[in-house]
Design a protein around this motif. Structure first.
Motif, mmCIF file in Angstrom:
data_model
loop_
_atom_site.group_PDB
_atom_site.id
_atom_site.type_symbol
_atom_site.label_atom_id
_atom_site.label_comp_id
_atom_site.label_asym_id
_atom_site.label_seq_id
_atom_site.Cartn_x
_atom_site.Cartn_y
_atom_site.Cartn_z
ATOM 1 N N THR A 1 0.843 -1.194 0.000
ATOM 2 C CA THR A 1 0.000 0.000 0.000
ATOM 3 C C THR A 1 0.880 1.247 0.000
ATOM 4 N N VAL A 2 0.412 2.274 -0.692
ATOM 5 C CA VAL A 2 1.117 3.549 -0.739
ATOM 6 C C VAL A 2 0.115 4.636 -0.374
ATOM 7 N N LYS A 3 0.548 5.526 0.537
ATOM 8 C CA LYS A 3 -0.303 6.636 0.957
ATOM 9 C C LYS A 3 0.449 7.946 0.773
ATOM 10 N N ARG B 1 -3.449 9.516 2.723
ATOM 11 C CA ARG B 1 -4.535 9.224 1.777
ATOM 12 C C ARG B 1 -4.078 8.107 0.847
ATOM 13 N N PRO B 2 -4.783 6.975 0.771
ATOM 14 C CA PRO B 2 -4.357 5.868 -0.101
ATOM 15 C C PRO B 2 -4.302 6.287 -1.566
ATOM 16 N N VAL B 3 -3.187 5.943 -2.229
ATOM 17 C CA VAL B 3 -3.057 6.227 -3.657
ATOM 18 C C VAL B 3 -2.787 4.958 -4.464
ATOM 19 N N LEU B 4 -2.385 3.866 -3.795
ATOM 20 C CA LEU B 4 -2.105 2.621 -4.510
ATOM 21 C C LEU B 4 -2.235 1.448 -3.547
ATOM 22 N N SER B 5 -2.833 0.373 -4.040
ATOM 23 C CA SER B 5 -2.917 -0.875 -3.299
ATOM 24 C C SER B 5 -2.675 -2.002 -4.293
ATOM 25 N N ALA B 6 -1.746 -2.890 -3.984
ATOM 26 C CA ALA B 6 -1.416 -3.983 -4.904
ATOM 27 C C ALA B 6 -1.395 -5.304 -4.141
ATOM 28 N N HIS B 7 -2.027 -6.310 -4.714
ATOM 29 C CA HIS B 7 -2.019 -7.662 -4.156
ATOM 30 C C HIS B 7 -1.083 -8.502 -5.018
ATOM 31 N N TRP B 8 -0.017 -9.019 -4.404
ATOM 32 C CA TRP B 8 0.992 -9.784 -5.124
ATOM 33 C C TRP B 8 0.930 -11.254 -4.759
ATOM 34 N N GLY C 1 -1.035 15.369 -8.136
ATOM 35 C CA GLY C 1 -1.578 15.985 -6.935
ATOM 36 C C GLY C 1 -0.607 16.100 -5.775
ATOM 37 N N ALA C 2 0.587 15.578 -5.912
ATOM 38 C CA ALA C 2 1.582 15.694 -4.843
ATOM 39 C C ALA C 2 2.322 17.020 -4.975
ATOM 40 N N LYS C 3 2.766 17.525 -3.832
ATOM 41 C CA LYS C 3 3.558 18.746 -3.809
ATOM 42 C C LYS C 3 4.872 18.456 -3.107
ATOM 43 N N ALA C 4 5.887 19.253 -3.381
ATOM 44 C CA ALA C 4 7.172 19.090 -2.706
ATOM 45 C C ALA C 4 6.956 19.195 -1.200
ATOM 46 N N GLY C 5 7.524 18.244 -0.461
ATOM 47 C CA GLY C 5 7.381 18.224 0.989
ATOM 48 C C GLY C 5 6.256 17.342 1.493
ATOM 49 N N LEU D 1 5.073 10.615 1.661
ATOM 50 C CA LEU D 1 4.675 9.417 0.932
ATOM 51 C C LEU D 1 5.098 8.202 1.752
ATOM 52 N N ALA D 2 4.143 7.347 2.108
ATOM 53 C CA ALA D 2 4.422 6.168 2.935
ATOM 54 C C ALA D 2 4.158 4.904 2.135
ATOM 55 N N VAL D 3 5.093 3.949 2.218
ATOM 56 C CA VAL D 3 4.964 2.654 1.547
ATOM 57 C C VAL D 3 4.995 1.572 2.622
ATOM 58 N N ALA D 4 4.008 0.671 2.565
ATOM 59 C CA ALA D 4 3.945 -0.432 3.529
ATOM 60 C C ALA D 4 3.684 -1.728 2.784
ATOM 61 N N TRP D 5 4.240 -2.830 3.308
ATOM 62 C CA TRP D 5 3.956 -4.142 2.728
ATOM 63 C C TRP D 5 3.774 -5.165 3.848
ATOM 64 N N THR D 6 3.051 -6.248 3.523
ATOM 65 C CA THR D 6 2.831 -7.366 4.438
ATOM 66 C C THR D 6 3.060 -8.648 3.651
#
Length: 105
Positions: free
Chosen positions: A49-51, A55-62, A78-82, A85-90
């Motif tokens: 998942t990427v937020k 705010r969620p922007v991507l979800s991928a099931h691998w 829609g992103a601005k400098a600063g 961005l969070a990336v999480a995996w399980t």
């Protein structure tokens, strides 16, 4: 615990942000055999998942066919400098990792 996820998020002149993610994970498919003939158990990332600013922007099931130390690249608007961005995996054994970076201008 795995090594930190390497993340780069670069805002382009066209307003799109290019995000590059390199995850550290062994990614066993469950089909490889050891020298003694026993199968190596499956061990792979199942959910990514990427937020952007929580705010969620991507979800991928691998599944098991993704390569070792997977690389993911995508563009978003829609992103601005600063922005954060969070990336999480399980993975399928319940291990997880979460890392974040600020969008570079």
């Amino acid at each position: 615990m795995s090594d930190p996820t390497r993340i780069r998020a670069q805002l382009g002149p066209d307003g799109r942000t290019t995000v590059r993610v390199l995850m550290s994970h062994e990614m066993e498919s469950g089909q490889r055999k050891e020298a003694n003939g026993r199968l190596v158990p499956a061990w792979h990332i199942q959910l990514v998942t990427v937020k952007l600013n929580d705010r969620p922007v991507l979800s991928a099931h691998w599944g098991p066919s993704v390569s070792k130390n997977p690389f993911l690249q995508f563009n978003l608007r829609g992103a601005k400098a600063g922005d954060r961005l969070a990336v999480a995996w399980t993975d399928n054994r319940g291990a997880s990792r979460s890392d974040e970076v600020l969008v570079a201008g």
